[in-house]
Design an enzyme around this catalytic site. Structure first.
Site, PDB file in Angstrom:
ATOM      1  N   LYS C  82      48.919  18.134  -3.585  1.00  0.00           N
ATOM      2  CA  LYS C  82      48.970  19.590  -3.398  1.00  0.00           C
ATOM      3  C   LYS C  82      50.427  20.033  -3.325  1.00  0.00           C
ATOM      4  O   LYS C  82      51.259  19.337  -2.733  1.00  0.00           O
ATOM      5  CB  LYS C  82      48.224  19.960  -2.111  1.00  0.00           C
ATOM      6  CG  LYS C  82      48.009  21.454  -1.907  1.00  0.00           C
ATOM      7  CD  LYS C  82      47.191  21.710  -0.632  1.00  0.00           C
ATOM      8  CE  LYS C  82      46.972  23.194  -0.387  1.00  0.00           C
ATOM      9  NZ  LYS C  82      46.186  23.452   0.838  1.00  0.00           N
ATOM     10  N   SER C 157      42.299  26.557   0.369  1.00  0.00           N
ATOM     11  CA  SER C 157      43.456  26.763  -0.479  1.00  0.00           C
ATOM     12  C   SER C 157      43.785  25.572  -1.390  1.00  0.00           C
ATOM     13  O   SER C 157      44.531  25.737  -2.347  1.00  0.00           O
ATOM     14  CB  SER C 157      44.670  27.061   0.399  1.00  0.00           C
ATOM     15  OG  SER C 157      45.020  25.914   1.154  1.00  0.00           O
ATOM     16  N   SER C 181      40.768  24.326   4.148  1.00  0.00           N
ATOM     17  CA  SER C 181      41.398  24.310   2.829  1.00  0.00           C
ATOM     18  C   SER C 181      41.126  23.063   1.992  1.00  0.00           C
ATOM     19  O   SER C 181      41.341  23.075   0.789  1.00  0.00           O
ATOM     20  CB  SER C 181      42.904  24.491   2.969  1.00  0.00           C
ATOM     21  OG  SER C 181      43.183  25.823   3.327  1.00  0.00           O
TER      22      SER C 181
END
Ligand SMILES: [Zn+2]
Lengths: 86, 512, 489
Positions: C82, C157, C181
């Site tokens: 990420k 997210s 997330s």
């Protein structure tokens, strides 16, 4: 409580520049969310004993803190600031 | 100083109470590394922004790694200020934007929501106002007690260099983050000072304390800084920041008292505000309103756990602590039988006190050595001090090239060789001037005299030929020899060895 | 199996083939790169690639294997990271224009640990800006698209982390989970994702959104791939003072051994009931599957979930407003010079590059922390938080694990919820509980809705009881292999 927020002052405090045309929308959103935050007003703990403000905060014994040693290792892949993998 | 006295006297007449509080910032310069990273605590030798790493530059994703020794040093300061130390401490973020702050918040401690700081509720006493002209000498021994609100551990910001002093005229400013993240201990006092002089004495006292503790070197520029808040006649508190040296602290307070008094006289409200000390113009200048600065949005630092010091921590720190001035003074009085007055003078400056102790290592005669230091050495230093030859925040032992051994030898000379004061002082001066050991100097002196027996004999013959009756007298009266010796001493200004002279006198009288 | 379709296989299978020299790490990485190039333009899960370094690294691993040197748990396996997790030398944008030009000079601890296990960083994954969002629409690089239907959101997210794994581009990825997330996009994309216990995985190098809530965690298509990555990254880290020294080695036990542990399962029926009907139906089916194994099942409830959302967003925005203060473009960020500016106006102008949602949260956080409001918001939120933790403590005295939906709804259409913050935040109600309490939580694929959208089931356990979550995942995965739920790309 959520009404009448001085959004300009808040922007100044947070050092954010928000274009004039977006002000209305961002104000609306801030007030909408603060209204949701106000739900917390209904929450009562029952036990009123003055507990620490942050019960869940982790604790750590002093002995486990790092030593005052600078172990500069310029060749470490993590750079010269790596104070542990010397 | 006269105008300053007038200000104070005016104040007294007007019945306006003066309240002064201090915030002292002390860098823990004797740590190896910064508060939260492995960069050097000693940033002073690095080129700009070299002594930095992702942590102290606040690069994304970095976490603070608290330095254990910093906590220990800070607690030593707490104990020296008689503060309580809690079993657990925590850190808070103080949020404000400023270019010298890499994260735009400072990690510090904060007691509004919980007991977070390393020290609280302390106090320190000192002999106040000793130089105040308005007080008689008895009052000068009165002890002043200053309460300490709290002692907290925090990080120092970086440093901004402006092109010009006036910020409006700047085309550029330069930021150096080498200092960012250096351990800082903030000591906050209650507004217990009632005169600028008391502030000065207190600051000297605590700088000395820091030296005893071995946590900071006050002679380093910027290692001990001080903010002042002043309120006159129970009015609003005005904070003065940006004061570069202790001498300026006193001046800024005098200025601020006058400014606030003038406002009060004209019935203008004193605004609670922060003002900066303009060192060049010697005035305070409004910086920002209190309301503005209170929006620090403090909240608990989530990246640092609450630190458990434990119940044995305080006693452990206490036993590992170096001797404090007050303890040392007690020892001098009790063990060395030095007078309180002399002991006080010795311990008032750690380096002088250390000098004294080192001298004792060469010749264990505490009273004689302490007299030499207090009466001779310090007089010389004070002379130089008055000539303005010493640094700010420090005292001037460094400017004299004299070693503890030299002083010890002087004491030894006086005691063993029963030198007279005048000669001893001359030898001491010569020793300081040339760096030669006093014992060597006296030896040289003696060797000169011994090797020069002929000139002593010459002096004897001169005396005997001008006063021939002495030859006859000496046959009946043994004291005549001593009388002759006295004449020789007078003639040679005491520079002959009396034993040798006596022998030579006897020989001369027999020869005749 | 045709070599070209190697990307379909679980990582642990391929890694074994690499170690046995059936295929080389280089061949595998090349196939993966090919797959990413062929697929990702439709998904938008990557922000930047690390292909050249990855190939170099794969050759080094092949060499090690040829020489008979031992290799790690992740030998030759590509892992997507990420874009809020620092990888030395790679762009680290957090999907923000604010960090468009920022390259990290150091490795996050988790990245170093992956490399120690011979895993290969293949690229940086798309996300909501600074992790603030539940849909991965708030990215400066465009929204991540759901591999099951590109008109729909992938969840957030960590949308890129879930979508890249679901669309068979990469077998493993790392996400971060502040309030769901990892689990939300796992649920929306049908992958398995775990938020570990707070303090069990180092956050050093994770760009903070809300430090006291978030953890890094792995995402995979199968629990058998997830466990080696979790084992690689977890454990005490001297560079993160909030990690706890409690390392345990997680196992994928066989079903019989798991059943011997006689787990008692609490079902948060009320929360299932409050969900969209297809979600509720699916979750009840999962309960049934566990019941069929002979597990003891009981309905239970958590009473404070009503206050959880406010508590969570107060804490998250407060911490965020402070964390994001450092972005003033003075030391790093994007191209732009402070010359000619007075610093305050430079800061304000630089910071105008934050996206709208980030600005909103900064303002909210600044407000709740401002003078006089601390007690009303932050302190109160912390009280709720500790009360919720206590409620969970009590529940875990009774139950080994708790079951509830990951998300209350199916994935929304891209753009559907953007202007309604509360509607948006309401999607987080089931996931934030674990973050508030600091306990581990896993989202396990539960199957598909009638229209073919994935549904996830969430399992919670007490702190440092990840093993129970893994055991539950093994049970559910063994009912229907997750590999049947692969989107057609
Ligand atoms: Zn540093």
């Amino acid at each position: 409580m959520a009404k009448g927020i001085d959004i300009k002052k808040l922007c100044e405090l947070a050092k954010l520049e928000i274009p004039e045309q977006n002000m209305t929308e961002i104000s609306r959103k801030v007030e909408e969310v603060l209204l949701m935050f106000d739900k917390l007003d209904d929450f009562t703990t029952g036990d009123s004993k003055a507990s620490s403000i942050d019960d869940l905060k982790l604790e750590m014994a002093l002995e486990n803190l790092r030593d005052d040693k600078s172990r500069l290792d310029l060749n470490s892949s993590d750079g010269p600031w790596n104070i542990f993998n010397a | 100083m006269d105008s300053e006295d007038m200000i104070l006297n005016d104040r007294n007449k007007a019945g306006l109470e003066l309240k002064i509080g201090l915030e002292i910032h002390c860098q823990l310069t004797f740590l190896h590394t910064k508060l939260f990273c492995g960069c050097l605590s000693n940033y002073r030798n690095s080129s700009p922004n070299d002594n930095t790493c992702p942590i102290c530059l606040g690069l994304p994703g970095t976490l603070p790694l608290l330095n254990k020794r910093a906590v220990e040093f800070a607690s030593m300061i707490c104990l020296a200020f008689n503060c309580k130390i809690p079993e657990k401490i925590s850190f808070y973020r103080k949020n404000y934007f400023y270019p010298d702050l890499p994260k735009n918040y400072q990690t510090t401690q904060y007691n509004s929501y919980e007991l977070s700081s390393i020290g609280y509720e302390g106090s320190i006493e000192f002999v106040g106002d000793s130089k105040s002209k308005t007080n008689d000498s008895k009052n000068s021994e009165e002890r002043t007690k200053i309460r300490i609100t709290r002692v907290q551990l925090e990080e120092d910001p970086g440093k901004i260099t402006y092109e010009e002093d006036k910020s409006a005229a700047n085309n550029y400013s330069l930021i150096d983050y080498n200092r960012a993240g250096v351990s800082l201990v903030e000591i906050v006092t209650e507004p217990d000072f009632s005169s600028p002089i008391a502030v000065r004495i207190f600051l000297n006292e605590i700088v000395n304390l820091f030296e005893y503790l071995g946590v900071t070197d006050p002679s380093l520029e910027g290692s001990v800084r001080c903010d002042v808040n002043v309120s006159v006649g129970g009015g609003k508190k005005v904070e003065i920041k940006n004061i570069s040296s202790f001498k300026e602290v006193e001046k800024s307070i005098y200025y601020e008292i006058t400014r606030q008094k003038t406002l009060i006289m004209h019935n203008i409200d004193v605004k609670p505000e922060t003002r900066h000390w303009d060192e060049k113009r010697k005035v305070t200048v409004a910086a920002r309103s209190k309301e503005e600065e209170e929006e620090y949005r403090y909240f608990p630092e989530p990246d640092i756990p609450r630190i458990i010091l434990g119940s044995k921590f305080v006693s452990r720190v206490r036993t590992s602590m170096p001797e404090l001035p007050i303890e040392r003074m007690k020892r001098y009085i009790e063990v060395y039988k030095i007078t309180e007055h002399t002991a006080k003078i010795l311990v008032n400056d750690k380096r002088i006190s250390d000098f004294f102790e080192e001298s004792l290592g060469y010749h264990k005669s505490p009273i004689e050595i302490s007299n030499w230091i207090v009466n001779e050495l310090l007089t010389k230093i004070n002379e130089k001090d008055r000539q303005g030859l010493t640094d700010h925040n420090t005292k001037g032992l460094d400017i004299l090239t004299v070693s503890p051994k030299q002083v010890a030898e002087m004491a030894e000379l006086v005691e063993i060789k029963s030198l007279n004061r005048t000669t001893a002082r001359e030898i001491f001066d010569k020793s300081i001037e040339t760096g030669t050991s006093p014992l060597k100097l006296i030896e040289t002196l003696e060797i000169e005299n011994i090797s020069d027996e002929k000139s002593i004999v010459k002096v004897i013959h001169e005396i005997l030929s001008s006063q021939p009756q002495l030859i006859e007298q000496s046959k009946n009266n043994p004291n005549t020899i001593n009388y002759i010796l006295g004449l020789i001493m007078k003639e040679t200004k005491g520079r002959v060895n009396p034993q040798i002279a006596l022998r030579l006198i006897k020989e001369s009288l027999e020869d005749i | 199996m045709i070599l070209k379709r190697l990307y379909e296989l679980p990582a642990f299978v391929v890694s074994r083939k690499i170690k046995e020299q059936e295929v080389t790490a280089e061949e595998y990485i090349s196939i993966i790169i090919e797959r990413i190039k062929n697929v990702d333009f439709r998904i938008n899960s990557f922000i930047s690639h690390n292909f050249e370094n990855a190939i170099t690294k794969s050759r080094a691993i092949d060499k090690k294997i040829k020489e008979g040197t031992n290799t790690g748990l992740l030998a030759g396996i590509p892992v997507g990271i990420k874009d809020n997790i620092s990888v030395q030398g790679l762009k680290n944008t957090c999907a923000s224009r604010m960090l468009a030009e920022y390259t990290s000079p150091y490795n996050a601890t988790v990245v170093s640990k992956i490399e120690e296990q011979d895993g290969i960083v293949i690229g940086k994954l798309n996300m909501d800006e600074f992790g603030m969002g539940t849909t991965s629409e708030y990215s400066a690089f465009g929204p991540v698209r759901n591999p099951w239907n590109p008109e729909y959101v992938a969840g957030g997210s960590s949308g890129g982390s879930a979508a890249a794994v679901a669309s068979l581009q990469i077998p493993l990825s790392l996400g971060s989970d502040t309030g769901g997330s990892i689990r939300c996009p796992s649920s929306f994309c049908s992958v398995i994702g775990i938020k570990p216990t707070y303090g069990s995985v180092s956050r050093n190098g994770l760009i903070s959104y809300s430090n006291s809530l978030e953890q890094i965690g792995p995402l995979a298509r199968t629990i058998y791939d997830l466990v080696p990555l979790l084992n690689s990254i977890s454990g005490f880290d001297p560079k993160d003072n909030t990690t706890i020294n409690k390392k345990s080695e997680y196992q994928t036990n066989n079903v019989d051994n798991i059943l011997k542990k006689r787990y008692k399962i609490g079902v948060l029926e009320e929360l299932i009931d409050n969900s969209e009907s297809e979600v509720a139906k699916n979750n009840r089916k999962k309960v049934k599957e566990l019941e069929n194994y002979g597990c003891e099942i009981e309905d239970t409830r958590i009473s404070l979930s009503h206050y959880a959302l406010a508590s969570y967003y107060v804490i998250a925005t407060a911490e965020a407003s402070s964390n994001l203060s450092r972005y003033d473009n003075l030391r790093y960020g994007y191209e732009g010079s402070p010359e000619g500016y007075e610093w305050t106006s430079y800061f304000a102008e630089s910071r105008s590059r934050f996206g709208d949602e980030v600005k909103l949260r900064i303002l909210l956080g600044s407000y709740v922390l401002s003078a006089g409001y601390f007690g009303k918001y932050y302190a109160k939120a912390q009280k709720v938080r500790s009360k919720i933790k206590k409620e969970f403590d009590n529940l875990f005295n009774k139950y080994d694990i708790l079951l509830l939906p990951t998300m209350p709804a199916l994935p929304p259409k891209i753009g559907e919820k953007s202007s309604q913050p509360i509607e948006h935040y309401n999607l987080d109600v089931y996931t934030i509980l674990a973050n508030l309490a600091g306990i581990p939580a896993i989202s396990i694929p539960g199957g598909l809705s009638e229209k073919g959208f994935p549904i996830g089931v969430q399992i919670l356990a007490d702190g440092f009881n990840e093993q129970k979550l893994i055991d539950a995942a093994v049970l559910l995965e063994n009912v229907e292999g997750f590999e049947t739920w692969i989107p057609k790309i």
